[in-house]
Scaffold this active site. Structure first.
Site, mmCIF file in Angstrom:
data_model
loop_
_atom_site.group_PDB
_atom_site.id
_atom_site.type_symbol
_atom_site.label_atom_id
_atom_site.label_comp_id
_atom_site.label_asym_id
_atom_site.label_seq_id
_atom_site.Cartn_x
_atom_site.Cartn_y
_atom_site.Cartn_z
ATOM 1 N N ARG A 159 0.813 -1.221 0.000
ATOM 2 C CA ARG A 159 0.000 0.000 0.000
ATOM 3 C C ARG A 159 0.849 1.275 0.000
ATOM 4 O O ARG A 159 0.537 2.237 -0.686
ATOM 5 C CB ARG A 159 -0.932 -0.018 1.216
ATOM 6 C CG ARG A 159 -2.008 -1.075 1.083
ATOM 7 C CD ARG A 159 -2.705 -1.318 2.382
ATOM 8 N NE ARG A 159 -1.916 -2.201 3.213
ATOM 9 C CZ ARG A 159 -2.370 -3.296 3.807
ATOM 10 N NH1 ARG A 159 -3.630 -3.650 3.661
ATOM 11 N NH2 ARG A 159 -1.590 -4.042 4.553
ATOM 12 N N THR A 239 12.209 3.723 3.768
ATOM 13 C CA THR A 239 11.242 4.109 4.806
ATOM 14 C C THR A 239 10.651 2.850 5.436
ATOM 15 O O THR A 239 9.633 2.919 6.127
ATOM 16 C CB THR A 239 10.099 4.986 4.225
ATOM 17 O OG1 THR A 239 9.508 4.279 3.136
ATOM 18 C CG2 THR A 239 10.592 6.330 3.752
ATOM 19 N N ARG A 241 12.435 -0.578 7.092
ATOM 20 C CA ARG A 241 13.101 -0.857 8.362
ATOM 21 C C ARG A 241 14.607 -0.710 8.157
ATOM 22 O O ARG A 241 15.153 -1.135 7.123
ATOM 23 C CB ARG A 241 12.789 -2.276 8.850
ATOM 24 C CG ARG A 241 11.416 -2.437 9.468
ATOM 25 C CD ARG A 241 11.280 -1.674 10.800
ATOM 26 N NE ARG A 241 9.960 -1.792 11.410
ATOM 27 C CZ ARG A 241 8.971 -0.890 11.276
ATOM 28 N NH1 ARG A 241 9.139 0.195 10.543
ATOM 29 N NH2 ARG A 241 7.816 -1.069 11.887
ATOM 30 N N GLU A 270 18.371 2.518 15.678
ATOM 31 C CA GLU A 270 17.591 3.734 15.928
ATOM 32 C C GLU A 270 17.641 4.005 17.417
ATOM 33 O O GLU A 270 17.449 3.057 18.186
ATOM 34 C CB GLU A 270 16.143 3.552 15.478
ATOM 35 C CG GLU A 270 16.015 3.649 13.979
ATOM 36 C CD GLU A 270 14.585 3.571 13.476
ATOM 37 O OE1 GLU A 270 13.651 3.750 14.285
ATOM 38 O OE2 GLU A 270 14.424 3.322 12.283
ATOM 39 N N HIS A 289 12.683 8.574 11.650
ATOM 40 C CA HIS A 289 11.526 7.646 11.624
ATOM 41 C C HIS A 289 10.211 8.407 11.846
ATOM 42 O O HIS A 289 9.489 8.160 12.806
ATOM 43 C CB HIS A 289 11.719 6.546 12.686
ATOM 44 C CG HIS A 289 10.901 5.320 12.404
ATOM 45 N ND1 HIS A 289 11.299 4.053 12.775
ATOM 46 C CD2 HIS A 289 9.704 5.136 11.792
ATOM 47 C CE1 HIS A 289 10.394 3.163 12.419
ATOM 48 N NE2 HIS A 289 9.407 3.805 11.806
#
Ligand code: DGY
Length: 329
Positions: A159, A239, A241, A270, A289
């Site tokens: 999507r 965008t 992982r 992160e 993120h």
């Protein structure tokens, strides 16, 4: 009188989501400290809760489920669920939901933003102003590249990838190619997107945007071998992982000119360390993120998560269930 069920919420969330819970007869406790809780802290809080709203990606592994088997349901405030051991959840009989669809537009916007920012070295050039390095109008310094008519390759077209492809086609007439485990019929019908094998994706993409889930198959899929197959003028966007991209190899590939630029909204680890050498490169843009970080999307995510918890509290099926096998047991 029926017991009122209590939700533990691991991070502060938009008030609308909390109101939604109380309107449906649930009570809640929220972690109002501005820090990510450890798994042990969440386990302790869950001892007095019936349901968990896991915000901020606290890892839920076998140890968690051994200690929280009493939970009636867990809603994740994310579409990704690589931080949850779904087998352990199912064995414990706990349904787990995620938040698909509601964040696709916002996350695709961030991929688009990074694509454009990298193509014009925008973050680096903006930083030069802060550092007092805007001295002159230099005609040939740090030039960008244009996106018009270029080929956008998507790794893991679902999507979010579809949304990015739609925007890139409308804005720049980009040709869309993609690689998935299986062809995506909507992509063919709506965007005339071409299904290609992985090697073709690498060799033909001018911009290659990663939207896959993290799995043993995708971990470090983008590494020195794959960068060596890409165009020297290519831009990599991630965008999905952080662990899908091998960051040390990415740095080397950029410095050696194997690829041209990179835009990351997710990193490994992160948070990214402030002294990451990637941050020194002109054609690299990194964001912390923020794919789904808009008022509208975060509110919709929490409402969706709350709706799933309300269903679980009534022993109904969660609409956005991930481990559907839990209902077959
Ligand atoms: C998601 O929803 O998976 C985003 O990456 C935020 O974690």
């Amino acid at each position: 009188m029926k017991d009122i069920m209590k939700v533990y919420i691991s991070r502060n969330v938009p008030q609308e989501g909390l109101n939604y819970l109380t309107e449906h007869g649930l009570t809640y406790t929220v972690n109002m400290e501005n820090k990510k809780l450890t798994q042990e802290e969440v386990i302790i809080e869950c001892q007095s809760a019936d349901l968990l709203l896991n915000v901020g990606g606290v890892p839920l592994d076998q140890h968690f489920f051994d200690n929280c088997a009493h939970l009636k349901g867990i809603a994740l405030a994310s579409v990704g669920y690589d931080h949850v051991d779904m087998d352990a959840a199912s064995k414990a009989g706990i349904p787990v939901s995620n938040t698909p669809d509601v964040l696709s537009g916002a996350t695709a916007d961030v991929a688009f933003l990074l694509m454009l920012a990298v193509s014009r070295k925008a973050f680096y050039r903006a930083n030069e102003i802060r550092e007092g390095k805007w001295n002159d109008f230099e005609f040939t310094k740090d030039l960008g590249i244009e996106l018009n008519g270029k080929t956008l390759g998507i790794y893991g077209l679902g999507r979010i990838g579809l949304e990015l492809a739609r925007k890139a086609q409308a804005a720049y007439g980009m040709k869309v190619i993609y690689h998935n485990r299986h062809p995506n019929e909507t992509a063919k019908r709506v965007l005339n997107a071409e299904y290609v094998n992985f090697d073709e994706l690498l060799t033909r993409s001018d911009v290659l945007s990663v939207h896959a889930n993290l799995s043993p198959e995708t971990q470090y899929r983008f590494n020195k071998e794959t960068f060596a197959r890409m165009k020297n003028s290519a831009i990599l966007i991630n965008t999905g992982r952080g662990k899908i991209v091998h960051e040390q190899d990415l740095y080397t590939a950029l410095v050696n000119g194997d690829i041209w630029g990179a835009g990351l909204d997710v990193t490994d680890p992160e948070p990214m360390k402030a002294d990451s050498p990637l941050l020194t490169l002109p054609s690299v843009c990194v964001l912390p993120h923020i794919g789904s970080a808009t008022i509208e999307t975060r509110t919709n995510m929490i409402k969706m998560a709350a709706n799933n918890l309300i269903a679980a509290s009534k022993s109904n099926h969660m609409p956005q269930i991930v481990n559907v096998e839990v209902y077959k047991a």
